[in-house]
Design a protein around this motif. Structure first.
Motif, short mmCIF file in Angstrom:
data_model
loop_
_atom_site.label_atom_id
_atom_site.label_comp_id
_atom_site.label_asym_id
_atom_site.label_seq_id
_atom_site.Cartn_x
_atom_site.Cartn_y
_atom_site.Cartn_z
N ASP A 71 45.32 52.49 42.35
CA ASP A 71 44.79 53.81 42.70
C ASP A 71 44.67 54.68 41.46
O ASP A 71 43.69 55.41 41.29
CB ASP A 71 45.68 54.50 43.74
N ARG A 72 45.67 54.61 40.59
CA ARG A 72 45.65 55.40 39.35
C ARG A 72 44.48 54.98 38.46
O ARG A 72 43.81 55.82 37.87
CB ARG A 72 46.98 55.23 38.61
N LEU A 73 44.22 53.69 38.36
CA LEU A 73 43.07 53.21 37.58
C LEU A 73 41.76 53.72 38.18
O LEU A 73 40.87 54.15 37.45
CB LEU A 73 43.04 51.68 37.55
N ARG A 74 41.64 53.66 39.49
CA ARG A 74 40.42 54.13 40.15
C ARG A 74 40.20 55.63 39.90
O ARG A 74 39.06 56.06 39.74
CB ARG A 74 40.49 53.85 41.65
N GLU A 75 41.28 56.41 39.90
CA GLU A 75 41.17 57.85 39.63
C GLU A 75 40.79 58.12 38.17
O GLU A 75 39.91 58.93 37.89
CB GLU A 75 42.52 58.54 39.88
N ALA A 76 41.49 57.48 37.27
CA ALA A 76 41.31 57.76 35.84
C ALA A 76 39.99 57.22 35.29
O ALA A 76 39.39 57.83 34.40
CB ALA A 76 42.47 57.17 35.05
N ILE A 77 39.55 56.07 35.80
CA ILE A 77 38.33 55.43 35.29
C ILE A 77 37.48 55.02 36.49
O ILE A 77 37.52 53.86 36.92
CB ILE A 77 38.67 54.20 34.42
N PRO A 78 36.73 55.95 37.06
CA PRO A 78 35.92 55.61 38.25
C PRO A 78 34.97 54.44 37.98
O PRO A 78 34.37 54.34 36.92
CB PRO A 78 35.14 56.90 38.51
N GLY A 79 34.89 53.55 38.96
CA GLY A 79 34.01 52.40 38.86
C GLY A 79 34.56 51.25 38.03
O GLY A 79 33.86 50.25 37.82
N SER A 80 35.80 51.37 37.57
CA SER A 80 36.34 50.33 36.70
C SER A 80 36.95 49.16 37.45
O SER A 80 37.04 48.06 36.91
CB SER A 80 37.38 50.92 35.75
N VAL A 81 37.37 49.36 38.67
CA VAL A 81 38.02 48.29 39.43
C VAL A 81 36.95 47.50 40.17
O VAL A 81 36.35 47.99 41.13
CB VAL A 81 39.09 48.85 40.40
N LEU A 82 36.71 46.28 39.73
CA LEU A 82 35.69 45.43 40.35
C LEU A 82 36.24 44.63 41.51
O LEU A 82 35.54 44.36 42.49
CB LEU A 82 35.10 44.46 39.31
N GLU A 83 37.51 44.22 41.40
CA GLU A 83 38.12 43.36 42.41
C GLU A 83 39.63 43.46 42.31
O GLU A 83 40.18 43.58 41.21
CB GLU A 83 37.67 41.92 42.14
N VAL A 84 40.29 43.44 43.46
CA VAL A 84 41.76 43.43 43.50
C VAL A 84 42.19 42.27 44.38
O VAL A 84 41.70 42.12 45.50
CB VAL A 84 42.33 44.75 44.06
N THR A 85 43.09 41.45 43.86
CA THR A 85 43.64 40.37 44.66
C THR A 85 45.17 40.46 44.63
O THR A 85 45.75 40.92 43.65
CB THR A 85 43.20 38.98 44.15
N HIS A 90 57.82 47.10 37.31
CA HIS A 90 56.66 46.56 38.02
C HIS A 90 55.69 45.95 37.02
O HIS A 90 55.72 46.25 35.83
CB HIS A 90 55.96 47.60 38.90
N SER A 91 54.86 45.05 37.52
CA SER A 91 53.90 44.37 36.65
C SER A 91 52.53 44.39 37.29
O SER A 91 52.38 44.55 38.51
CB SER A 91 54.35 42.94 36.36
N LEU A 92 51.54 44.19 36.45
CA LEU A 92 50.15 44.19 36.89
C LEU A 92 49.39 43.24 35.98
O LEU A 92 49.59 43.22 34.77
CB LEU A 92 49.56 45.59 36.81
N ARG A 93 48.53 42.46 36.59
CA ARG A 93 47.69 41.53 35.83
C ARG A 93 46.27 42.09 35.81
O ARG A 93 45.72 42.45 36.85
CB ARG A 93 47.71 40.16 36.50
N LEU A 94 45.68 42.14 34.62
CA LEU A 94 44.29 42.56 34.46
C LEU A 94 43.47 41.36 34.00
O LEU A 94 43.95 40.53 33.24
CB LEU A 94 44.17 43.67 33.41
N LYS A 95 42.22 41.30 34.47
CA LYS A 95 41.32 40.23 34.05
C LYS A 95 39.97 40.81 33.69
O LYS A 95 39.50 41.74 34.35
CB LYS A 95 41.10 39.20 35.18
N VAL A 96 39.37 40.24 32.66
CA VAL A 96 37.98 40.54 32.34
C VAL A 96 37.27 39.21 32.15
O VAL A 96 37.87 38.21 31.76
CB VAL A 96 37.82 41.41 31.07
N ARG A 97 35.97 39.19 32.46
CA ARG A 97 35.18 37.98 32.30
C ARG A 97 34.13 38.20 31.21
O ARG A 97 33.57 39.30 31.12
CB ARG A 97 34.50 37.60 33.61
N VAL A 98 33.89 37.16 30.43
CA VAL A 98 32.90 37.25 29.36
C VAL A 98 32.05 35.99 29.31
O VAL A 98 32.49 34.92 29.74
CB VAL A 98 33.56 37.49 27.97
#
Length: 181
Positions: free
Chosen positions: A17-31, A92-100
């Motif tokens: 939620d914090r990512l969505r607030e701070a950087i709108p449109g940045s969250v492409l997918e959450v699993t 707490h932990s969080l995994r981020l992924k980017v595709r290239v």
């Protein structure tokens, strides 16, 4: 109390939620899998997302515990860079992924976490992902003149690159040579 590390009963969805607030449109997918969250972001937003998660007191992800890259040759975006973040204070932990895509760089996060230096070099060396803005992007395990990346799925595990011509017997025989043992 049972032995072993504490595992939170619910994943830290407030970080998403914090990512969505701070950087709108940045969250492409959450699993979510086994109370662990993975967030896929556009590659252009990775540094910004890492800064938000590190600097925001509610997230406080002060540690990059791992960074790696994966190769999926059948995908249009054939490479995935994975960042594992952790908060020492909040546990707490969080995994981020980017595709290239092939030959497409992703921005380095060494400005956010200097410890990413060697992790990004390893991902470059073994998988071939390039990191834009990295202070010293060169091989860390393989020889500098080595042309291949051994953790790619298309790597020839029996012979390695054909361009290497070594005299004598190989130090470790290939799989085909083992039936005489």
């Amino acid at each position: 109390m049972a032995g072993g590390p504490y595992v939170a009963p619910a994943p830290p969805t407030a970080l998403v939620d914090r990512l969505r607030e701070a950087i709108p449109g940045s969250v492409l997918e959450v699993t979510e899998f086994r109370n662990e969250l993975t967030v896929r972001l556009p590659k252009e937003r990775i540094v910004e997302a890492c800064r938000v998660l590190r600097d925001d007191p509610a997230s406080d992800c002060d540690m990059l515990t791992d960074l790696t890259a994966l190769h999926y040759p059948d995908r249009d975006e054939a490479y995935e860079v994975v960042y594992q973040l952790y908060s020492l204070q909040k546990n707490h932990s969080l995994r981020l992924k980017v595709r290239v895509r092939e030959n497409e760089p992703v921005d380095s996060v060494t400005a956010v976490w200097p410890g990413a230096n060697w992790l990004e070099r390893e991902a470059f060396d073994l998988v071939g992902v390039r990191f834009r803005g990295h202070p010293d992007l060169r091989r860390i395990i393989m020889p500098e003149d080595y042309t291949d990346h051994p953790l790619r799925k298309d790597f020839d595990v029996e012979g390695g690159p054909a361009s290497i011509d070594v005299e004598g017997r190989p130090a470790s025989p290939g799989f085909r040579d083992m039936d005489h043992c």
